[in-house]
Write an enzyme that holds these catalytic residues in place. Structure first.
Site: not given
Length: 539
Positions: A97, A150, A168, A239-240, A262-263, A401
């Site tokens: 990850y 993203r 993930k 996610e993203d 999650d973000d 990150n």
């Protein structure tokens, strides 16, 4: 002449990563499954095989080579892969990850070996349920989905974003003991605005502009409906997604299906846990925290949106709570008179004159500085020295990150605050020596939160995930930090403890779901029930 069937030869067991034990098959198994002669004669234990894996892994010279090697191992022998990850999580999590997954996504087409997960595209409208039904597992409990717009702090990587759901879900298994067969990564490929990818002859996704507007919304809606139809009650983790879509999709589905972003919510919960734990070092009570965010996207605003109800629990009114949270973006302090305020930022746009980030530090006098910019070097020496002049022990969270995008390094945080910072980052930094002291920087990684939340939601049959459950997860994570860790400056537990921490979070989430009437089942011993559910990779 024809070939014998796989059932007759047993060869299929050697090419099926779920069934394959390679040299771990016993003498009796080799006879029973017709494997005699297909393997070298010596049998090896799982522990011996793991030593070979580690020796080969450590010979690789670069993180991306190690990533490719580990992906190959997962494709060959799933049990051995997860046993290695679980037992060496501190070494291997950065490889499967963040930060390595960022490079893996950028180079996804070039390093592609074998498909993993499902690809749902803009051309699949009207048949998405059938595509999901192609997945070989029927008991899917957790789906992680991205549209690749993203990816971390790297921008639009289109179908290359599949590396994120894959990574993930590997952490769901390794960190919380979710059964691998219960996990499904999905890449929603709606095109890309990345011109280089659209022109790359090796790119694996749709080489077209991104689907937008109602066409995009209706496609996502069909996907969400199909997920519930094919896998009833499944937890969907977004996610993203780019900030506007992230908020739009979360708002649309959070009260309709079991889902979270999650973000927004995972990052919020892990950051809230860090603030809780930091109070044990700084001595500043949680209700008295005043926080300045640098960056006003989904991650930063999600943190603020969870801190508000947490402050309300401590006796603040909602208005007082919001007044203690301020935002800066690239234009400076976000105020009521700022132009083009996004809806999710509006509650934090307070009455104040316009000013720069450095001026805002003097104006707000924050106890904590939280960075979610995606841009390195934004926590300058001058900024951190200001924080140190305002606070005896300034709380500094550089959460962007991968590591190369962190707002400052751990070394900079300690040096520029005279060794007084309470520091955490989104990606790992090593031990820091400063002025005769040794610091172990905390890693505010979502891996501390989302696996345990998913485990708890599955265990209790949660119908929805609400703010109370995320706050319960934050408290459980903060309580898992020992006094020994705090003494070394770490406000998160060491990674080798992550399965224990995930279990505690899962118990807290399940108990909160029951209390809120969101659970299908109750239990008198959640700890025992959930611990018994956790997958332990072994032959």
């Amino acid at each position: 002449m024809g070939k014998r069937s796989h059932d007759q030869t047993g060869y299929f067991r050697l090419i099926d990563p779920v069934l394959n034990k390679s040299t771990g098959f016993t003498e009796e198994e080799r006879d029973r499954h017709h494997l005699r002669g297909l393997l070298p004669p010596r049998q090896f234990t799982l522990e011996q095989q793991k030593k070979r894996v580690l020796a080969n892994l450590r010979r690789k010279e670069s993180p991306i080579e190690k990533y490719i090697y580990l992906q190959g191992l997962q494709d060959r022998n799933e049990t051995l892969f997860f046993r290695t990850v679980v037992d060496h999580i501190e070494e291997i999590m950065p490889l499967i990850y963040t930060p390595t997954v960022g490079q893996a996504c950028r180079e996804f087409a070039a390093i592609f070996r074998r498909p993993r997960g499902l690809y749902v595209t803009a051309e699949d409208r009207g048949r998405i349920a059938g595509i999901l039904a192609n997945w070989p597992e029927t008991d899917v409990r957790i789906i992680v989905v991205t549209d690749g717009e993203r990816i971390l702090g790297l921008g639009d990587l289109g179908a290359n974003g599949m590396g994120i759901p894959v990574g993930k879900l590997a952490l769901y298994v390794a960190c919380a003991g979710i059964e691998p067969s219960h996990c499904l990564p999905i890449q929603l490929d709606v095109g890309t605005e990345n011109a280089a990818l659209r022109e790359d002859p090796l790119y694996l996704g749709l080489q077209r502009a991104r689907l937008r507007g109602e066409d995009y919304d209706s496609l996502v809606d069909e996907l969400m409906q199909a997920c519930q139809e094919v896998f009833p009650g499944v937890l969907v983790q977004f996610e993203d997604f780019v900030t506007p879509n992230a908020y739009k999709l979360l708002g649309r589905y959070r009260d309709r299906i079991l889902c979270f972003n999650d973000d927004i919510q995972g990052t919020a919960a892990v950051a809230l846990a860090g603030v809780y734990a930091a109070t044990r070092i700084s001595g500043v009570p949680f209700r008295d925290q005043k926080i300045l965010f640098l960056g006003a996207g989904s991650a930063a605003t999600g943190i603020a949106d969870l801190i508000v109800p947490a402050l309300v629990r401590e006796g603040r009114s909602e208005a007082e709570a919001r007044q203690r949270l301020w935002f800066c973006n690239s234009q400076g302090l976000l105020t009521a008179s700022s132009e083009r305020i996004a809806d999710h930022n509006r509650p934090y746009a307070h009455d104040a004159p316009s000013m720069t980030f450095l001026e805002a530090l003097d104006f707000v006098k924050p106890t904590a500085l939280i960075g979610a910019t995606g841009r390195p070097g934004t926590f300058t020496e001058e900024a951190l020295k200001k924080m140190a002049s305002i606070n005896e022990q300034p709380v500094i969270f550089a959460l962007s990150n991968p590591t190369s995008n962190a707002e400052c390094t751990a070394q900079e945080a300690y040096e520029w605050t005279g060794g007084r910072a309470v520091f955490a980052s989104g990606s790992p930094f090593g031990m820091v020596e400063f002025d005769g002291q040794s610091f172990r920087p905390g890693q505010g990684n979502n891996a501390y939160i989302f696996p345990g939340i998913g485990l708890g939601a599955i265990a209790c049959g949660a119908r929805h995930l609400n703010d109370n459950m995320f706050m319960a997860a934050s408290q459980a994570l903060a309580e898992a930090v020992t006094e020994d860790s705090l003494a070394r400056g770490a406000i998160y537990p060491p990674l080798p403890d992550i399965r224990r921490v995930s279990l505690a979070i899962a118990v807290a989430v399940a108990q909160q779901a029951v209390a809120d009437g969101e659970a299908e089942v109750d239990c008198s011993d959640w700890h025992g029930k959930i611990e018994a559910m956790m997958y332990d990779p072994k032959y």
